[in-house]
Design an enzyme around this catalytic site. Structure first.
Site, short mmCIF file in Angstrom:
data_model
loop_
_atom_site.label_atom_id
_atom_site.label_comp_id
_atom_site.label_asym_id
_atom_site.label_seq_id
_atom_site.Cartn_x
_atom_site.Cartn_y
_atom_site.Cartn_z
N ASN A 181 0.86 -1.18 0.00
CA ASN A 181 0.00 0.00 0.00
C ASN A 181 0.90 1.25 0.00
O ASN A 181 1.70 1.44 0.93
CB ASN A 181 -0.90 -0.03 1.24
CG ASN A 181 -1.81 1.19 1.31
OD1 ASN A 181 -1.37 2.31 1.09
ND2 ASN A 181 -3.08 0.98 1.62
N HIS A 197 1.08 6.29 1.73
CA HIS A 197 1.91 7.24 2.48
C HIS A 197 2.93 7.98 1.61
O HIS A 197 3.44 9.02 2.02
CB HIS A 197 2.62 6.55 3.65
CG HIS A 197 1.68 6.21 4.77
ND1 HIS A 197 0.44 6.78 4.93
CD2 HIS A 197 1.82 5.36 5.82
CE1 HIS A 197 -0.14 6.30 6.00
NE2 HIS A 197 0.67 5.42 6.56
N HIS A 239 -5.69 3.68 -1.44
CA HIS A 239 -7.02 3.98 -0.89
C HIS A 239 -7.43 5.35 -1.42
O HIS A 239 -6.79 6.35 -1.11
CB HIS A 239 -6.92 3.97 0.64
CG HIS A 239 -8.24 4.17 1.33
ND1 HIS A 239 -8.36 4.08 2.70
CD2 HIS A 239 -9.49 4.45 0.86
CE1 HIS A 239 -9.64 4.29 3.03
NE2 HIS A 239 -10.33 4.51 1.94
N ARG A 254 -9.67 8.09 -0.84
CA ARG A 254 -10.59 8.57 0.19
C ARG A 254 -11.52 9.63 -0.39
O ARG A 254 -11.15 10.31 -1.35
CB ARG A 254 -9.80 9.13 1.37
CG ARG A 254 -8.87 8.12 2.02
CD ARG A 254 -8.31 8.68 3.31
NE ARG A 254 -9.37 8.87 4.27
CZ ARG A 254 -9.66 8.04 5.27
NH1 ARG A 254 -8.94 6.95 5.45
NH2 ARG A 254 -10.64 8.29 6.08
N ARG A 276 -7.38 12.98 0.38
CA ARG A 276 -6.29 13.58 1.17
C ARG A 276 -4.90 13.08 0.78
O ARG A 276 -3.90 13.73 1.05
CB ARG A 276 -6.52 13.36 2.67
CG ARG A 276 -6.28 11.96 3.15
CD ARG A 276 -6.25 11.88 4.66
NE ARG A 276 -7.57 11.93 5.24
CZ ARG A 276 -7.93 11.20 6.30
NH1 ARG A 276 -7.05 10.42 6.90
NH2 ARG A 276 -9.14 11.26 6.78
N GLU A 319 -8.80 0.60 -2.67
CA GLU A 319 -9.74 0.58 -1.55
C GLU A 319 -10.67 1.77 -1.67
O GLU A 319 -10.22 2.88 -1.96
CB GLU A 319 -8.98 0.68 -0.22
CG GLU A 319 -8.03 -0.46 0.01
CD GLU A 319 -7.16 -0.21 1.24
OE1 GLU A 319 -7.34 0.81 1.93
OE2 GLU A 319 -6.29 -1.03 1.48
N THR A 340 -8.32 3.43 8.26
CA THR A 340 -9.53 2.62 8.36
C THR A 340 -9.60 1.98 9.74
O THR A 340 -8.63 1.37 10.19
CB THR A 340 -9.51 1.52 7.26
OG1 THR A 340 -9.09 2.12 6.03
CG2 THR A 340 -10.87 0.89 7.09
N GLU A 353 -10.81 -9.42 2.64
CA GLU A 353 -9.57 -9.09 3.32
C GLU A 353 -9.88 -9.04 4.81
O GLU A 353 -10.68 -8.21 5.25
CB GLU A 353 -9.04 -7.72 2.85
CG GLU A 353 -7.75 -7.32 3.58
CD GLU A 353 -7.20 -5.98 3.11
OE1 GLU A 353 -7.54 -5.53 2.00
OE2 GLU A 353 -6.43 -5.37 3.88
N HIS A 376 -3.74 -4.79 7.64
CA HIS A 376 -3.90 -3.66 8.54
C HIS A 376 -3.03 -3.87 9.78
O HIS A 376 -3.20 -4.83 10.50
CB HIS A 376 -5.35 -3.40 8.97
CG HIS A 376 -5.59 -1.94 9.22
ND1 HIS A 376 -5.23 -1.32 10.37
CD2 HIS A 376 -6.08 -0.98 8.41
CE1 HIS A 376 -5.50 -0.04 10.27
NE2 HIS A 376 -6.01 0.21 9.10
N1 PXP Z 1 -6.03 -2.96 4.35
C1 PXP Z 1 -6.90 -1.93 4.43
C2 PXP Z 1 -8.32 -2.19 4.08
C3 PXP Z 1 -6.47 -0.64 4.80
O1 PXP Z 1 -7.35 0.36 4.85
C4 PXP Z 1 -5.10 -0.44 5.09
C5 PXP Z 1 -4.62 0.92 5.46
O2 PXP Z 1 -4.81 1.78 4.39
C6 PXP Z 1 -4.23 -1.54 4.99
C7 PXP Z 1 -4.72 -2.78 4.63
C8 PXP Z 1 -2.77 -1.41 5.25
O3 PXP Z 1 -2.59 -1.15 6.61
P1 PXP Z 1 -1.17 -0.68 7.13
O4 PXP Z 1 -0.89 0.65 6.49
O5 PXP Z 1 -1.35 -0.60 8.61
O6 PXP Z 1 -0.18 -1.72 6.70
#
Ligand code: PXP
Length: 236
Positions: A6, A9, A42, A44, A48, A69, A100, A150, A189
């Site tokens: 992901n 960031h 993601h 949003r 953002r 996402e 999330t 997931e 997550h």
């Molecule tokens: N899965 C989902 C549905 C999420 O919203 C996120 C965070 O954006 C992640 C996985 C990844 O989580 P992390 O950034 O804590 O690894």
């Protein structure tokens, strides 16, 4: 076990300055070259970090799987139909949340989720649902037509030492139930370099989505090289 990275960031850092860099597409290509089998972002509702422009560029640039996402809204359905990612992951979204906060309640929102999934399938897009490790949610995900789910590992990641084994067992049970219902099982997550191994040991889980820990490590591990490059430039 596949890894999808992901890269939200990277866009968060770009938006902190409203600058051109760092470029999320560049990060996605490096992640792929390093072995990631998927890229997750993601979108949003407040845009953002990730923006439509990123989705369009990622769609053309990456060679692996693009997973976006999104919340269950008509705005998001429109974007997905336009961009056509390989997979959409349905997540709940609260405007002020930092990330999330839990799985989508498919039992409560079954009709809306079912309609959203139908629209995605018409556009040829697979749908995964981000769920808490709960049997009723897993069964409902199947009946509304999801292709995958997931499992939220957030509670496991935040659990105290004594509660962690029970959280892991809940995730394993949900993964087994999902596999019996012929759903592909993903998880994510809060996973990091110290807590990921027990989750990776659950046979039914095919893919992990990891963001924060990977980007945080990149910032620290890459700092040495970045400083050396600047010092070398100034020394010339
Ligand atoms: N899965 C989902 C549905 C999420 O919203 C996120 C965070 O954006 C992640 C996985 C990844 O989580 P992390 O950034 O804590 O690894």
């Amino acid at each position: 076990m596949r890894l999808a990275v992901n890269i939200d960031h990277i866009a968060t850092l770009r938006e902190a300055r409203k600058a051109r860099e760092p470029e999320p597409v560049a990060a996605a290509l490096v992640a792929e070259m390093a072995g990631a089998q998927g890229i997750t972002v993601h979108l949003r509702s407040d845009r953002r970090h990730i923006k439509e422009r990123d989705l369009e560029l990622l769609r053309h640039a990456i060679a692996t799987k693009l997973n976006v996402e999104m919340a269950v809204t008509s705005d998001m359905a429109r974007v997905a139909q336009q961009v056509r990612p390989d997979q959409v992951t349905l997540v709940p979204e609260r405007p002020q949340e930092l990330t999330t906060e839990g799985g989508l309640d498919v039992v409560l929102q079954a009709a809306a989720v079912k309609d959203f999934i139908r629209q995605m399938h018409e556009a040829g897009i697979r749908v995964s649902i981000f769920l808490d490790a709960d049997a009723d949610q897993v069964r409902k995900a199947k009946t509304v037509g999801a292709d995958a789910l997931e499992i939220n590992t957030g509670r496991y990641a935040e659990a105290s030492e004594s509660a962690r084994a029970a959280e892991l067992a809940r995730i394993a049970d949900a993964a087994r139930l999902a596999a019996r219902h012929e759903l592909e099982v993903l998880a994510g997550h809060g996973l990091n370099y110290t807590n990921v191994i027990p989750i990776a040991g659950i046979a039914e889980i095919a893919e992990l989505n990891i963001g924060h820990a990977v980007i945080a490590r990149a910032a620290i591990a890459g700092l040495d090289r970045a400083v050396r490059d600047m010092v070398a430039l100034l020394g010339r």
